[in-house]
Design a protein around this motif. Structure first.
Motif, PDB file in Angstrom:
ATOM      1  N   ALA A  99      42.703  26.109  41.801  1.00 28.95           N
ATOM      2  CA  ALA A  99      42.191  27.129  40.889  1.00 28.95           C
ATOM      3  C   ALA A  99      41.100  26.541  40.010  1.00 28.95           C
ATOM      4  O   ALA A  99      41.018  25.321  39.818  1.00 28.95           O
ATOM      5  CB  ALA A  99      43.311  27.688  40.017  1.00 28.95           C
ATOM      6  N   VAL A 100      40.288  27.441  39.481  1.00 23.79           N
ATOM      7  CA  VAL A 100      39.196  27.067  38.588  1.00 23.79           C
ATOM      8  C   VAL A 100      39.408  27.764  37.251  1.00 23.79           C
ATOM      9  O   VAL A 100      39.725  28.959  37.203  1.00 23.79           O
ATOM     10  CB  VAL A 100      37.833  27.470  39.190  1.00 23.79           C
ATOM     11  N   VAL A 101      39.238  27.019  36.161  1.00 20.55           N
ATOM     12  CA  VAL A 101      39.323  27.564  34.804  1.00 20.55           C
ATOM     13  C   VAL A 101      37.902  27.615  34.245  1.00 20.55           C
ATOM     14  O   VAL A 101      37.250  26.578  34.121  1.00 20.55           O
ATOM     15  CB  VAL A 101      40.228  26.699  33.912  1.00 20.55           C
ATOM     16  N   ILE A 114      32.817  34.613  40.790  1.00 16.24           N
ATOM     17  CA  ILE A 114      32.659  35.156  42.141  1.00 16.24           C
ATOM     18  C   ILE A 114      32.559  34.039  43.169  1.00 16.24           C
ATOM     19  O   ILE A 114      33.172  34.110  44.244  1.00 16.24           O
ATOM     20  CB  ILE A 114      31.433  36.092  42.197  1.00 16.24           C
ATOM     21  N   GLU A 115      31.811  32.997  42.853  1.00 17.28           N
ATOM     22  CA  GLU A 115      31.716  31.851  43.779  1.00 17.28           C
ATOM     23  C   GLU A 115      33.083  31.204  43.982  1.00 17.28           C
ATOM     24  O   GLU A 115      33.433  30.797  45.096  1.00 17.28           O
ATOM     25  CB  GLU A 115      30.711  30.826  43.256  1.00 17.28           C
ATOM     26  N   ALA A 116      33.862  31.100  42.913  1.00 16.38           N
ATOM     27  CA  ALA A 116      35.193  30.503  43.037  1.00 16.38           C
ATOM     28  C   ALA A 116      36.096  31.367  43.912  1.00 16.38           C
ATOM     29  O   ALA A 116      36.841  30.850  44.760  1.00 16.38           O
ATOM     30  CB  ALA A 116      35.809  30.320  41.649  1.00 16.38           C
ATOM     31  N   VAL A 123      41.454  32.063  39.787  1.00 13.36           N
ATOM     32  CA  VAL A 123      40.559  31.860  38.647  1.00 13.36           C
ATOM     33  C   VAL A 123      41.214  32.294  37.345  1.00 13.36           C
ATOM     34  O   VAL A 123      41.786  33.384  37.257  1.00 13.36           O
ATOM     35  CB  VAL A 123      39.239  32.649  38.823  1.00 13.36           C
ATOM     36  N   TYR A 124      41.107  31.436  36.350  1.00  8.56           N
ATOM     37  CA  TYR A 124      41.360  31.791  34.953  1.00  8.56           C
ATOM     38  C   TYR A 124      39.994  31.847  34.306  1.00  8.56           C
ATOM     39  O   TYR A 124      39.300  30.828  34.206  1.00  8.56           O
ATOM     40  CB  TYR A 124      42.243  30.738  34.276  1.00  8.56           C
ATOM     41  N   VAL A 149      44.218  35.585  42.724  1.00  8.66           N
ATOM     42  CA  VAL A 149      44.899  35.794  41.447  1.00  8.66           C
ATOM     43  C   VAL A 149      43.915  35.433  40.337  1.00  8.66           C
ATOM     44  O   VAL A 149      43.353  34.331  40.325  1.00  8.66           O
ATOM     45  CB  VAL A 149      46.165  34.925  41.346  1.00  8.66           C
ATOM     46  N   VAL A 150      43.693  36.371  39.411  1.00 11.05           N
ATOM     47  CA  VAL A 150      42.743  36.156  38.325  1.00 11.05           C
ATOM     48  C   VAL A 150      43.403  36.522  36.999  1.00 11.05           C
ATOM     49  O   VAL A 150      44.009  37.589  36.869  1.00 11.05           O
ATOM     50  CB  VAL A 150      41.462  37.002  38.522  1.00 11.05           C
TER      51      VAL A 150
END
Length: 446
Positions: A99-101, A114-116, A123-124, A149-150
């Protein structure tokens, strides 16, 4: 003592909740990459560090000192040394990350989120979700298309005491609600941000990386890092910065999705610095029978109501006052008597009217505090279960959009009717052209 012998029992008793949270199996661990670890990014990072299954695996920021601090905090919790990236795209490409924060300035959120999602990462994303309504809709579509999941960082959604406040209002206990209001009140007069001069940036590469898709303008130190919130190229100002918290909380309580109309007035009346956003502003939305108001005053910090709270919901049976650390319900006096006509020949009816008013609900109070930790926990749990987060991307988009269209009303000096299904204004073509903006080359939304 049948399960634990005395020695193990003593060890278990001495173990703190924090140290226990760090003991996780490798398969349970969520590998996180952080894009932006400045002021808010640092706070969100602290929230995730409370949990042993959240591992700080990668960092990206324009300031090495920010990454130094984030790395130290992670290593102090027993994490491996996180990778460092100068380019956020390299972090997103890292296949070891789950995941990316994202806690960058608002104008970067859409591109990075969007890229993530397209790279298969959950994404958080910090609030406000986007800089424009168009971006926000594309972010919703990217999450849905990639089944990601965002969690949007409107963290009050994960505070138990505020969940109970929303449930109370939705139960109808306050009666018919006609007004919901939030205030952002502070006194920045007279200096404000200071009148920083334009000039050459300390680093042209850093300035270029900061601007990204935003228009190229001369460097000014007030436009970078925390102070970007006072400039429209990178932020919606305090309407989106603080206002999105209040709009989200209030519409959550009301059970409303989107407004029917919005109008805004305000201006820079008192503070003489180089900010673009107003120092005084009031936005009013029509939420289909309920008036919602956000009042921003940056040149006077006097409380907005008698209870000195950030928000207020007025119903026919009572008023709820909501603050960062508490909420309470103050009952209204209600009577079945008709409002008397005032007449000099019958003062008895007039005098008996107000004493006949009696409370029909009970007073209530509850305390708490919305921290980043429960919101981070909810995101981690939803990553594992694939359930919808407390503040999923659509929830964040709806709350952010309301604040963004308020800014458009301010810029166009108009009363705007909002078609929430089409996400367009039905009465103002010029306002519709402000729902998106053209990215600076070579940037474009995927």
């Amino acid at each position: 003592m049948s399960v634990l012998n005395r020695r193990n029992f003593a060890k278990a008793s001495a173990m703190t909740a924090l140290s226990y949270s760090q003991i996780q199996g490798a398969n349970d661990r969520v590998m996180l990459g952080y894009i932006g670890v400045g002021n808010r990014g640092d706070q969100v990072h602290d929230g995730f560090l409370e949990y042993g299954d959240a591992r700080t695996a990668a960092l990206c920021d324009l300031k090495s000192s920010y990454m130094d601090l984030a790395e130290k905090k992670a290593k102090d919790r027993g994490h491996d040394t996180p990778k460092r990236h100068a380019d956020w795209r390299k972090l997103i490409e890292d296949k070891t990350l789950d995941a990316v924060v994202i806690a960058t300035p608002d104008h970067w959120h859409a591109l990075q989120m969007i890229e993530a999602c397209n790279a298969g990462k959950d994404v958080y994303c910090e609030k406000p979700l986007s800089l424009t309504v168009y971006e926000g809709r594309k972010m919703v579509e990217a999450a849905e298309r990639n089944k990601r999941v965002v969690q949007v960082g409107i963290h009050r959604r994960s505070a138990k005491f505020l969940q109970e406040a929303a449930a109370y209002v939705q139960s109808g206990e306050l009666g018919t609600i006609t007004l919901a209001q939030g205030w952002h009140l502070t006194n920045e007069w007279p200096t404000g941000l200071g009148a920083a001069p334009e000039g050459p940036p300390p680093s042209e590469a850093e300035w270029e990386a900061w601007l990204g898709p935003a228009p190229k303008v001369p460097y000014n130190r007030n436009r970078m890092y925390y102070n970007f919130r006072w400039f429209y190229n990178y932020s919606g100002g305090q309407v989106t910065n603080f206002g999105v918290h209040y709009v989200d909380m209030l519409r959550w309580c009301l059970g409303k999705d989107a407004p029917k109309a919005v109008t805004v007035m305000g201006g820079n009346y008192a503070i003489k610095d180089n900010r673009e956003i107003p120092d005084t502003l009031q936005a009013t939305w029509d939420y289909d029978g309920v008036m919602m108001v956000f009042t921003q005053i940056n040149a006077n910090a006097a409380p907005g109501n008698a209870q000195k709270t950030e928000m207020m919901i007025r119903g026919t049976k009572g008023t709820m006052y909501l603050n960062l650390d508490r909420w309470e319900v103050v009952p209204e006096g209600v009577t079945d008597l008709p409002l008397p006509q005032r007449t000099p020949v019958d003062r008895t009816s007039e005098k008996s009217y107000h004493p006949s008013r009696k409370p029909v609900i009970e007073a209530r109070k509850m305390t708490g505090y919305p921290t980043a930790q429960p919101h981070a926990r909810n995101f981690l749990d939803c990553m594992k279960s694939r359930a919808k987060c407390n503040c999923d991307v659509l929830t964040g988009h709806l709350s952010t959009s309301a604040t963004l269209i308020a800014n458009i009303s301010y810029h166009t000096k108009s009363y705007l009717e909002w078609d929430s299904k089409a996400e367009r204004f039905s009465n103002n073509a010029a306002a519709n052209r402000m729902l998106s903006y053209k990215y600076r080359a070579p940037y474009h939304l995927p």
